[in-house]
Design a protein around this motif. Structure first.
Motif, mmCIF file in Angstrom:
data_model
loop_
_atom_site.group_PDB
_atom_site.id
_atom_site.type_symbol
_atom_site.label_atom_id
_atom_site.label_comp_id
_atom_site.label_asym_id
_atom_site.label_seq_id
_atom_site.Cartn_x
_atom_site.Cartn_y
_atom_site.Cartn_z
ATOM 1 N N UNK A 71 22.061 -42.565 6.211
ATOM 2 C CA UNK A 71 21.917 -42.077 4.844
ATOM 3 C C UNK A 71 22.013 -43.152 3.778
ATOM 4 N N UNK A 72 23.043 -43.950 3.861
ATOM 5 C CA UNK A 72 23.291 -44.911 2.787
ATOM 6 C C UNK A 72 22.210 -45.982 2.757
ATOM 7 N N UNK A 73 21.918 -46.499 3.919
ATOM 8 C CA UNK A 73 20.942 -47.583 3.979
ATOM 9 C C UNK A 73 19.570 -47.092 3.528
ATOM 10 N N UNK A 74 19.235 -45.884 3.903
ATOM 11 C CA UNK A 74 17.946 -45.335 3.461
ATOM 12 C C UNK A 74 17.862 -45.256 1.968
ATOM 13 N N UNK A 75 18.969 -44.877 1.378
ATOM 14 C CA UNK A 75 18.951 -44.779 -0.071
ATOM 15 C C UNK A 75 18.696 -46.135 -0.712
ATOM 16 N N UNK A 76 19.263 -47.163 -0.146
ATOM 17 C CA UNK A 76 19.011 -48.504 -0.690
ATOM 18 C C UNK A 76 17.537 -48.825 -0.580
ATOM 19 N N UNK A 77 16.996 -48.514 0.586
ATOM 20 C CA UNK A 77 15.603 -48.901 0.809
ATOM 21 C C UNK A 77 14.640 -48.138 -0.065
#
Lengths: 467, 492
Positions: A71-77
């Motif tokens: 979830x978190x990393x996707x949001x960054x991307x």
């Protein structure tokens, strides 16, 4: 969790923030071109042998993002900094670590070891000169804590000469993760043994600082209009601050901490202070490498008025309890060493004057009475005319560790939640007992140093030359 | 004869740049206040000493810049080029990327051997450009990692590669209240190693120069640039061309050799201090006049009372009367008030310097007994004024001035080293950072340094009977002494 790999020359004015479990928010403040290259790598159009030709078409952070849930990393991307992070430098999984240090460290560690080593090597190859690894994680969870310390071990094996500087977010007393004491103590053992220096951060302190700033902004006092982009919690150049998620402001503080730490490596100054000098000067004994940090000023008032009294106030604030990034009071504990990194239009006479002024109220250990490490960088942070970062190796971290130990013992005595850990291959009861004894030893060392505080100073007699 | 300057570390490079600036602006200034012919020969002598004419019109400094990180060298090179009056050679620098981390051992044992060849090549190239090599002048700080550690190593290499050349090390003493936490370790290690390979150490203390900036130059917010400019002025006042006593017809051709000969008669006593008067803000110069007797009087009292500048001199301190019995106040336990000298050099720049009476400096009571006052005191002069000061006088002295600071540094380093808190888990401070072997050699040497300086006091105490030549020979026989006057004396 991000592992950043700064190298030389130069750097990016590049705060990267991490939140233990939730949002990511990244800001980029571009400065001079040469200064990019410390934290990011310029990918230029045209390529070819002469790397200075061609416009920079994008910057790629020298970073590795690792998280066991997406979830978190996707949001960054998908966010504004998606171009900065190279999608090849990500390692993610689906299910997360379940707030279990053993899952992070033993299970995922084993599983992803090769992958991590390969990606680290790739990133390191792009560096002209690799000086330091920044590991940024939390101590209370499963991934940051477990897998994070696994990577720390890995870095020591693969790159033994490169400094490992760890920024750890410690859980507060009211932390919602019940097993956080276990996770933290298990991680502490690894930090004790494998990190070169640790900058502990506590959410409570960050929260207090954020509140203080809000009060200042909303107080409506005359002459107290604050410059928005000068806030230590702000992210200049980003969208409006309305409806910011709460962790963003707190994370910005940590980002600014790291920016200030690397500023002397990225910009010129009359007295440079590199990252390797921090460990050299502030760590007198290998295990006592916990550095209490504080950032001042927290904001700049909009009316331009720079009497030198404000400068002196900045120095005084750096030692006050409210500005520390953990719940600690360094003024009333024993200093082993202290570093002051000043940015902006501050000269050596201002620095000396303030050191002389503040020294009598601080307690330094007997063998390091004049223990100051100073650095002067000419370029101030955005929105400020000057700023100060103070790093102290001080026994005031002891209460934090004692509290941690108490919370751990409460659970451990009843063997609560232990079975979740012992399920995992490679995890045994001895891991827990070793971890707690490592923490106890550390507390004992600080105790001994504290015992010397205020006592009579007996200097050992000088070496005699046999004539 | 030409001098090759080696700038080491951030401090060395920043100061080196200011030194060349000061020399250049002195030469191009219109305040020579002397005849055109004089000015021209001053100009030529200075040029030959410090600069090299190349195809590009701008003179190129005879310097090698070394640092373990690139920012400072980059800045230095570009600032020099921007001045338009001089510049550094394009290929005369060497830098790395990672820095030394304030770690002396890093500079000495890691960077030194690793980069020895490249650095010595650069030095060799500069040396070959000189028609006659007058020696090396290295600039470094003691407190950091590169200047101190790598500097000590490079000095050793210079000694090995050029065994008969003169090497003068300019060493910056850090602030007492701390710039770097391990500065005392670095200082002790540096001094002891430099002592073995260098011919003389010219010392500038940051605290002292800071005071000069604050009290004499009236600078409110003192920056490192201001400090460096004062240091550069003082160095320029010593190294710009002068006439020596032997040869009044042309400017001295061997400045470093002359310096060593006059000031370092014994290889165990190498630490030189520098004082320069007057020092004042530039805008006050137009309103001030100076007289030589006044300047000389102040300078002499600064020497005797160990004052660092012309304000706040203790006029009560007097030299002990020759032949008097030794009162107990001269015991080494009491703080030394009177600064005994081994040798002194006074440099006068400005008009009417021929008529100056320097007899007060030849007073035997200022000196130790084992050197004739005629040999212990020398003067250099030139009618050409220096750097806008109509008259200026400098004193380079080999005396006890550094006793107290050195004692402080050695004491603090020892404290840090010897304090070992309890448990076995803790290793003592230097072990995990330096190599133990290196360290164990050093406190002994550092303490020896201190004791040597104190020996002058004891030698002074033997003044009651004239020291026989045999006694003198005994004192000197431990070390081969390669300076001419002494060899001549021994043969006599």
């Amino acid at each position: 969790m991000i592992i950043q790999i700064p190298s030389f020359p130069g750097a990016v004015h590049f705060p990267v923030e991490i939140i233990p479990t939730f949002n990511w928010r990244l800001e980029t403040q571009f400065s001079y071109e040469e200064s990019f290259q410390t934290l990011a790598q310029a990918v230029r159009s045209g390529g070819g042998p002469d790397i200075y030709k061609g416009k920079i078409c994008s910057l790629k952070a020298r970073a590795l993002l690792i998280d066991m849930e997406e979830g978190v990393v996707n949001e960054i991307l998908q966010g504004p900094l998606r171009d900065v992070f190279d999608s090849k430098q990500l390692i993610t999984d689906v299910s997360g670590s379940g707030n279990n240090w053993a899952v992070g460290h033993k299970l995922y560690g084993y599983q992803y070891r090769e992958n991590i080593v390969e990606k680290l090597r790739k990133a390191a190859e792009h560096c002209d000169c690799l000086q330091c690894f920044f590991i940024i994680h939390s101590m209370g969870g499963g991934t940051g804590s477990g897998l994070g310390t696994f990577v720390l071990n890995l870095l020591e094996d693969e790159f033994p000469e490169v400094y490992r500087c760890v920024t750890s977010v410690y859980p507060s007393g009211e932390d919602d993760v019940i097993t956080s004491p276990y996770n933290t103590v298990l991680a502490m053992k690894e930090l004790n043994e494998h990190a070169d220096c640790v900058l502990p951060i506590e959410n409570e302190s960050l929260f207090d600082i954020v509140n203080k700033i809000h009060q200042m902004i909303n107080s409506g006092k005359l002459g107290s209009t604050v410059k928005q982009n000068s806030l230590v919690t702000s992210s200049a150049g980003s969208a409006k601050t309305v409806q910011e998620k709460p962790f963003d402001a707190m994370n910005n503080i940590v980002a600014n901490l790291l920016l200030n730490l690397t500023s002397s490596a990225r910009f010129e100054g009359s007295l440079n202070m590199d990252l390797n000098e921090i460990s050299m000067n502030l760590v007198p004994f290998p295990r006592l490498h916990y550095l209490v940090s504080s950032l001042t000023p927290l904001y700049t008032l909009a009316d331009v008025n720079v009497p030198s009294r404000r400068l002196d106030q900045m120095f005084s604030d750096a030692f006050s309890r409210e500005h520390q990034l953990i719940q600690a009071d360094p003024k009333h504990s024993l200093y082993l060493a202290c570093a002051l990194l000043v940015r902006g239009n501050v000269q050596v006479s201002d620095l000396r004057r303030n050191i002389e002024r503040l020294k009598p109220s601080l307690h330094f250990v007997s063998w390091n009475q004049e223990g100051w490490k100073t650095g002067l960088c000419s370029v101030p942070p955005v929105g400020h005319s000057h700023s100060l970062l103070s790093l102290a190796n001080n026994t005031c971290v002891k209460p934090t560790f004692i509290e941690l130990k108490d919370r751990f013992m409460k659970l451990y005595k009843k063997k609560a939640h232990l079975h979740h850990y012992l399920h995992i291959d490679g995890m045994e009861q001895s891991c827990f007992s070793e971890a707690i004894s490592s923490l106890s030893d550390l507390i004992e060392e600080y105790n001994e140093l504290d015992a010397t505080k205020g006592g009579p100073r007996t200097d050992p007699s000088r070496l005699k030359i046999a004539v | 004869m030409s001098i090759v300057t080696v700038q080491l570390g951030q401090c060395g490079n920043q100061i080196g740049h200011e030194v060349f600036n000061a020399i250049c602006s002195d030469v191009h200034g219109t305040h020579g206040l002397c005849s055109k012919k004089e000015n021209e020969s001053y100009h030529d002598a200075c040029k030959e000493r410090f600069f090299c004419e190349e195809e590009s019109e701008v003179p190129v400094a005879r310097a090698v810049l070394v640092d373990m990180e690139p920012k400072v060298i980059g800045q230095t090179l570009s600032m020099a080029a921007r001045s338009g009056y001089w510049k550094y050679g394009d290929q005369s620098h060497f830098c790395q990327k990672q820095g030394s981390g304030n770690n002396w051992a890093n500079g000495y044992s890691v960077h030194g051997p690793r980069h020895k060849e490249v650095i010595m090549n650069l030095v060799q190239k500069e040396a070959e450009k000189c028609d006659r090599l007058g020696g090396f002048f290295t600039i470094m700080s003691m407190a950091g990692g590169t200047g101190s550690g790598l500097g000590a190593y490079v000095t050793q290499c210079l000694r090995d590669a050029f065994p008969t050349s003169f090497i003068l090390n300019h060493v910056i003493w850090p602030y007492g209240t701390g710039e770097i936490i391990v500065q005392n370790y670095n200082s002790v290690l540096t001094l002891s190693h430099l002592y073995q390979s260098s011919d003389a150490l010219l010392v500038h203390e940051n605290d002292v120069i800071h005071k000069i900036c604050a009290q004499l130059m009236n600078i409110k917010q003192i920056s490192f640039r201001d400090v460096n400019q004062v240091i550069a002025h003082q160095l320029g006042s010593v190294f710009q061309p002068t006439y020596t006593a032997e040869c009044g017809l042309h400017y001295s051709r061997n400045p470093l050799g002359d310096l060593m000969e006059t000031l370092v008669p014994h290889p165990e006593f190498k630490m030189l201090g520098l004082r320069n008067i007057p020092q004042m803000p530039e805008n006050s110069l137009a309103y001030s006049t100076f007289s030589w007797p006044g300047l000389i009087k102040h300078l002499r009292q600064m020497l005797i009372a160990n004052a660092k500048m012309e304000e706040g001199i203790d006029w009560q301190v007097r030299p002990p009367r020759l032949g008097s019995s030794i009162p107990s106040s001269h015991s080494t336990n009491k703080p030394l008030q009177f600064n005994t000298s081994i040798a002194n050099l006074v440099i006068l720049r400005g008009k009417d310097m021929h008529s100056v009476d320097l007899g007060s400096f030849r007073d035997p009571s200022l000196y130790t007994s084992w050197l004739n006052p005629q040999d212990a005191f020398n003067t250099w002069k030139t009618p050409r004024a220096f750097n806008k000061y109509e008259k200026s006088a400098s004193l380079v002295s080999n005396s006890q001035f550094l006793l107290k600071p050195l004692d402080n540094v050695v004491g603090k380093a020892w404290n840090m080293f010897a304090s070992k808190p309890g448990t076995g888990a803790l290793k003592s401070p230097p072990e995990h950072l330096f190599s133990e072997q290196l360290w164990h050699k050093t406190p002994r040497t550092a303490n020896t340094l201190l004791d040597k300086i104190q020996v002058t006091v004891q030698l002074n105490l033997k003044k009651t009977s004239p020291v026989s030549f045999r006694d003198r020979k005994e004192m000197l026989s431990t070390q081969p002494c390669f300076f001419k006057p002494f060899q001549q004396m021994e043969r006599a």
